[in-house]
Design a protein around this motif. Structure first.
Motif, PDB file in Angstrom:
ATOM      1  N   PHE A  73       0.852  -1.185   0.000  1.00  0.00           N
ATOM      2  CA  PHE A  73       0.000   0.000   0.000  1.00  0.00           C
ATOM      3  C   PHE A  73       0.886   1.231   0.000  1.00  0.00           C
ATOM      4  O   PHE A  73       1.907   1.278   0.689  1.00  0.00           O
ATOM      5  CB  PHE A  73      -0.911   0.011   1.236  1.00  0.00           C
ATOM      6  CG  PHE A  73      -1.916  -1.097   1.239  1.00  0.00           C
ATOM      7  CD1 PHE A  73      -3.145  -0.937   0.617  1.00  0.00           C
ATOM      8  CD2 PHE A  73      -1.623  -2.316   1.828  1.00  0.00           C
ATOM      9  CE1 PHE A  73      -4.062  -1.969   0.591  1.00  0.00           C
ATOM     10  CE2 PHE A  73      -2.539  -3.352   1.816  1.00  0.00           C
ATOM     11  CZ  PHE A  73      -3.757  -3.179   1.199  1.00  0.00           C
ATOM     12  N   LEU A  74       0.510   2.207  -0.808  1.00  0.00           N
ATOM     13  CA  LEU A  74       1.246   3.459  -0.869  1.00  0.00           C
ATOM     14  C   LEU A  74       1.070   4.196   0.442  1.00  0.00           C
ATOM     15  O   LEU A  74      -0.045   4.335   0.953  1.00  0.00           O
ATOM     16  CB  LEU A  74       0.763   4.313  -2.031  1.00  0.00           C
ATOM     17  CG  LEU A  74       0.926   3.688  -3.425  1.00  0.00           C
ATOM     18  CD1 LEU A  74       0.272   4.553  -4.481  1.00  0.00           C
ATOM     19  CD2 LEU A  74       2.397   3.487  -3.742  1.00  0.00           C
ATOM     20  N   SER A  75       2.160   4.671   1.013  1.00  0.00           N
ATOM     21  CA  SER A  75       2.107   5.260   2.344  1.00  0.00           C
ATOM     22  C   SER A  75       1.281   6.554   2.405  1.00  0.00           C
ATOM     23  O   SER A  75       0.573   6.792   3.368  1.00  0.00           O
ATOM     24  CB  SER A  75       3.515   5.515   2.869  1.00  0.00           C
ATOM     25  OG  SER A  75       4.209   6.374   1.994  1.00  0.00           O
ATOM     26  N   LYS A  76       1.347   7.375   1.379  1.00  0.00           N
ATOM     27  CA  LYS A  76       0.644   8.664   1.430  1.00  0.00           C
ATOM     28  C   LYS A  76      -0.839   8.538   1.128  1.00  0.00           C
ATOM     29  O   LYS A  76      -1.660   9.230   1.709  1.00  0.00           O
ATOM     30  CB  LYS A  76       1.294   9.662   0.476  1.00  0.00           C
ATOM     31  CG  LYS A  76       2.684  10.060   0.909  1.00  0.00           C
ATOM     32  CD  LYS A  76       3.280  11.101  -0.012  1.00  0.00           C
ATOM     33  CE  LYS A  76       4.666  11.454   0.492  1.00  0.00           C
ATOM     34  NZ  LYS A  76       5.288  12.484  -0.309  1.00  0.00           N
ATOM     35  N   THR A  77      -1.196   7.642   0.206  1.00  0.00           N
ATOM     36  CA  THR A  77      -2.595   7.549  -0.223  1.00  0.00           C
ATOM     37  C   THR A  77      -3.319   6.332   0.341  1.00  0.00           C
ATOM     38  O   THR A  77      -4.544   6.295   0.368  1.00  0.00           O
ATOM     39  CB  THR A  77      -2.686   7.480  -1.758  1.00  0.00           C
ATOM     40  OG1 THR A  77      -2.037   6.292  -2.204  1.00  0.00           O
ATOM     41  CG2 THR A  77      -2.053   8.694  -2.398  1.00  0.00           C
ATOM     42  N   GLY A  78      -2.551   5.335   0.735  1.00  0.00           N
ATOM     43  CA  GLY A  78      -3.164   4.106   1.224  1.00  0.00           C
ATOM     44  C   GLY A  78      -3.694   3.211   0.108  1.00  0.00           C
ATOM     45  O   GLY A  78      -4.320   2.182   0.367  1.00  0.00           O
ATOM     46  N   LEU A  79      -3.458   3.608  -1.147  1.00  0.00           N
ATOM     47  CA  LEU A  79      -3.923   2.811  -2.275  1.00  0.00           C
ATOM     48  C   LEU A  79      -3.034   1.575  -2.458  1.00  0.00           C
ATOM     49  O   LEU A  79      -1.820   1.638  -2.259  1.00  0.00           O
ATOM     50  CB  LEU A  79      -3.903   3.648  -3.559  1.00  0.00           C
ATOM     51  CG  LEU A  79      -4.867   4.832  -3.597  1.00  0.00           C
ATOM     52  CD1 LEU A  79      -4.611   5.670  -4.837  1.00  0.00           C
ATOM     53  CD2 LEU A  79      -6.301   4.341  -3.566  1.00  0.00           C
ATOM     54  N   PRO A  80      -3.641   0.460  -2.842  1.00  0.00           N
ATOM     55  CA  PRO A  80      -2.844  -0.746  -3.045  1.00  0.00           C
ATOM     56  C   PRO A  80      -2.020  -0.642  -4.335  1.00  0.00           C
ATOM     57  O   PRO A  80      -2.380   0.074  -5.270  1.00  0.00           O
ATOM     58  CB  PRO A  80      -3.891  -1.851  -3.162  1.00  0.00           C
ATOM     59  CG  PRO A  80      -5.121  -1.165  -3.624  1.00  0.00           C
ATOM     60  CD  PRO A  80      -5.065   0.237  -3.066  1.00  0.00           C
ATOM     61  N   PHE A  81      -0.911  -1.373  -4.373  1.00  0.00           N
ATOM     62  CA  PHE A  81      -0.118  -1.440  -5.594  1.00  0.00           C
ATOM     63  C   PHE A  81       0.418  -2.854  -5.786  1.00  0.00           C
ATOM     64  O   PHE A  81       0.503  -3.641  -4.853  1.00  0.00           O
ATOM     65  CB  PHE A  81       1.041  -0.433  -5.578  1.00  0.00           C
ATOM     66  CG  PHE A  81       2.173  -0.787  -4.664  1.00  0.00           C
ATOM     67  CD1 PHE A  81       3.220  -1.595  -5.099  1.00  0.00           C
ATOM     68  CD2 PHE A  81       2.211  -0.314  -3.359  1.00  0.00           C
ATOM     69  CE1 PHE A  81       4.264  -1.927  -4.265  1.00  0.00           C
ATOM     70  CE2 PHE A  81       3.255  -0.640  -2.509  1.00  0.00           C
ATOM     71  CZ  PHE A  81       4.282  -1.449  -2.956  1.00  0.00           C
TER      72      PHE A  81
END
Length: 112
Positions: A73-81
């Motif tokens: 998960f992207l730390s700033k947005t919380g979106l998965p990658f």
């Protein structure tokens, strides 16, 4: 000479190791068993050889290659990658003494 790509798992380990030890670019990290233990368990071994089909699948070239996958998960947005990479930590070994014409054929087979 007709070249073909063979997965490491489709080649006898003794034949693979003999090729590594017989060529000036061959080092211990290219040995059949070392390739399997050299990376993290999550890495998929895609190592391969280019062989001469007209000469009993004589090995001409080998490449140590692994595929990595990372989920998170992207730390700033919380979106998965999800990310995949191909890694060749040590590169390749090409057979000593190949004439220019045969090196070109190996190159073309690799590019295909």
């Amino acid at each position: 000479m007709r070249c073909a790509v063979r997965q490491q798992t489709d080649i006898d380990s003794v034949k693979w190791n003999e090729f590594v030890l017989a060529n000036s670019m061959g080092w211990a990290h290219f040995l059949y068993e070392v390739i399997a233990i050299d990376r993290y368990a999550s890495y998929l071994n895609l190592s391969f050889a280019i062989v001469d089909q007209d000469n009993n699948d004589d090995i001409l070239f080998i490449m140590q290659l692994h595929r990595t996958s990372k989920y998170g998960f992207l730390s700033k947005t919380g979106l998965p990658f999800f990310r995949e990479k191909l890694k060749s930590r040590w590169g390749y070994v090409i057979k000593d003494g190949l004439v220019k014409k045969h090196r070109r054929m190996v190159k073309e087979c690799f590019e295909e």
